[in-house]
Design a protein around this motif. Structure first.
Motif, mmCIF file in Angstrom:
data_model
loop_
_atom_site.group_PDB
_atom_site.id
_atom_site.type_symbol
_atom_site.label_atom_id
_atom_site.label_comp_id
_atom_site.label_asym_id
_atom_site.label_seq_id
_atom_site.Cartn_x
_atom_site.Cartn_y
_atom_site.Cartn_z
ATOM 1 N N VAL A 149 29.900 -109.012 54.337
ATOM 2 C CA VAL A 149 31.262 -109.278 53.863
ATOM 3 C C VAL A 149 31.622 -108.152 52.903
ATOM 4 N N THR A 150 32.719 -107.433 53.222
ATOM 5 C CA THR A 150 33.149 -106.297 52.416
ATOM 6 C C THR A 150 34.546 -106.574 51.859
ATOM 7 N N PHE A 151 34.690 -106.443 50.545
ATOM 8 C CA PHE A 151 35.987 -106.596 49.886
ATOM 9 C C PHE A 151 36.479 -105.202 49.532
ATOM 10 N N ASP A 152 37.753 -104.915 49.858
ATOM 11 C CA ASP A 152 38.265 -103.562 49.659
ATOM 12 C C ASP A 152 39.768 -103.610 49.426
ATOM 13 N N LEU A 153 40.328 -102.468 49.030
ATOM 14 C CA LEU A 153 41.781 -102.303 48.902
ATOM 15 C C LEU A 153 42.267 -101.385 50.007
ATOM 16 N N ARG A 154 43.364 -101.788 50.675
ATOM 17 C CA ARG A 154 43.979 -100.896 51.665
ATOM 18 C C ARG A 154 44.829 -99.868 50.937
ATOM 19 N N ASP A 155 45.318 -98.898 51.704
ATOM 20 C CA ASP A 155 46.170 -97.844 51.121
ATOM 21 C C ASP A 155 47.389 -98.428 50.415
ATOM 22 N N ASP A 156 47.929 -99.520 50.954
ATOM 23 C CA ASP A 156 49.116 -100.125 50.344
ATOM 24 C C ASP A 156 48.734 -101.088 49.218
ATOM 25 N N ARG A 157 47.492 -101.001 48.754
ATOM 26 C CA ARG A 157 46.961 -101.765 47.623
ATOM 27 C C ARG A 157 46.782 -103.248 47.915
ATOM 28 N N LYS A 158 46.829 -103.631 49.184
ATOM 29 C CA LYS A 158 46.549 -105.024 49.536
ATOM 30 C C LYS A 158 45.042 -105.207 49.613
ATOM 31 N N ARG A 159 44.599 -106.332 49.109
ATOM 32 C CA ARG A 159 43.171 -106.633 49.168
ATOM 33 C C ARG A 159 42.826 -107.142 50.560
ATOM 34 N N ILE A 160 41.749 -106.586 51.126
ATOM 35 C CA ILE A 160 41.301 -107.023 52.444
ATOM 36 C C ILE A 160 39.827 -107.405 52.385
ATOM 37 N N VAL A 161 39.436 -108.196 53.364
ATOM 38 C CA VAL A 161 38.045 -108.606 53.510
ATOM 39 C C VAL A 161 37.645 -108.307 54.948
ATOM 40 N N GLN A 162 36.532 -107.606 55.099
ATOM 41 C CA GLN A 162 35.991 -107.350 56.425
ATOM 42 C C GLN A 162 34.743 -108.205 56.584
ATOM 43 N N LEU A 163 34.747 -109.022 57.607
ATOM 44 C CA LEU A 163 33.633 -109.920 57.884
ATOM 45 C C LEU A 163 32.959 -109.443 59.161
ATOM 46 N N ALA A 164 31.704 -109.015 59.030
ATOM 47 C CA ALA A 164 30.947 -108.533 60.190
ATOM 48 C C ALA A 164 29.796 -109.491 60.448
ATOM 49 N N LEU A 165 29.724 -109.958 61.687
ATOM 50 C CA LEU A 165 28.633 -110.824 62.121
ATOM 51 C C LEU A 165 28.011 -110.149 63.331
ATOM 52 N N GLY A 166 26.807 -109.591 63.129
ATOM 53 C CA GLY A 166 26.211 -108.785 64.190
ATOM 54 C C GLY A 166 27.042 -107.534 64.383
ATOM 55 N N SER A 167 27.454 -107.260 65.621
ATOM 56 C CA SER A 167 28.244 -106.061 65.899
ATOM 57 C C SER A 167 29.747 -106.345 65.909
ATOM 58 N N GLU A 168 30.147 -107.589 65.719
ATOM 59 C CA GLU A 168 31.569 -107.963 65.707
ATOM 60 C C GLU A 168 32.114 -107.941 64.283
ATOM 61 N N MET A 169 33.331 -107.382 64.108
ATOM 62 C CA MET A 169 33.935 -107.347 62.783
ATOM 63 C C MET A 169 35.380 -107.800 62.860
ATOM 64 N N THR A 170 35.782 -108.571 61.862
ATOM 65 C CA THR A 170 37.153 -109.037 61.757
ATOM 66 C C THR A 170 37.663 -108.700 60.365
ATOM 67 N N THR A 171 38.925 -108.271 60.284
ATOM 68 C CA THR A 171 39.537 -107.935 59.005
ATOM 69 C C THR A 171 40.583 -108.982 58.656
ATOM 70 N N PHE A 172 40.515 -109.469 57.428
ATOM 71 C CA PHE A 172 41.457 -110.467 56.917
ATOM 72 C C PHE A 172 42.115 -109.918 55.670
ATOM 73 N N GLU A 173 43.343 -110.354 55.392
ATOM 74 C CA GLU A 173 43.872 -110.182 54.047
ATOM 75 C C GLU A 173 43.152 -111.219 53.194
ATOM 76 N N LEU A 174 43.089 -110.996 51.894
ATOM 77 C CA LEU A 174 42.286 -111.849 51.026
ATOM 78 C C LEU A 174 42.676 -113.319 51.134
ATOM 79 N N ASN A 175 43.980 -113.621 51.164
ATOM 80 C CA ASN A 175 44.402 -115.021 51.249
ATOM 81 C C ASN A 175 44.016 -115.640 52.595
#
Length: 82
Positions: free
Chosen positions: A12-38
């Motif tokens: 689970v990776t928490f990061d800021l996008r270029d537009d300063r929105k907080r995002i979360v990347q959830l990787a399970l095995g080789s699959e990854m999904t990106t969510f906004e924090l909410n």
């Protein structure tokens, strides 16, 4: 910020996008999904609620089995002296 759960091959990776929105990347095995924090928060809370429901149902089923066993143990043996 990165959290790794090696037992489940999950990252689970928490990061800021270029537009300063907080995002979360959830990787399970080789699959990854990106969510906004909410969205991630809603997803994770749903997972917790569903997990609790499943655990409660399992525990209730164990309790039901336990009560049936107790009822069987309490019943007197049938009288076969006729």
């Amino acid at each position: 910020m990165v959290y790794k759960f090696k037992k489940h091959d999950m990252t689970v990776t928490f990061d800021l996008r270029d537009d300063r929105k907080r995002i979360v990347q959830l990787a399970l095995g080789s699959e990854m999904t990106t969510f906004e924090l909410n969205e991630f928060t809603d997803f994770w809370l749903t997972m917790i609620e569903e997990g609790r429901k499943a655990t409660s149902a399992y525990l209730e089923s164990l309790d039901g089995c336990s009560k049936q066993r107790r009822r069987r143990a309490i019943r007197p043996a049938p009288d076969t002296r006729r």
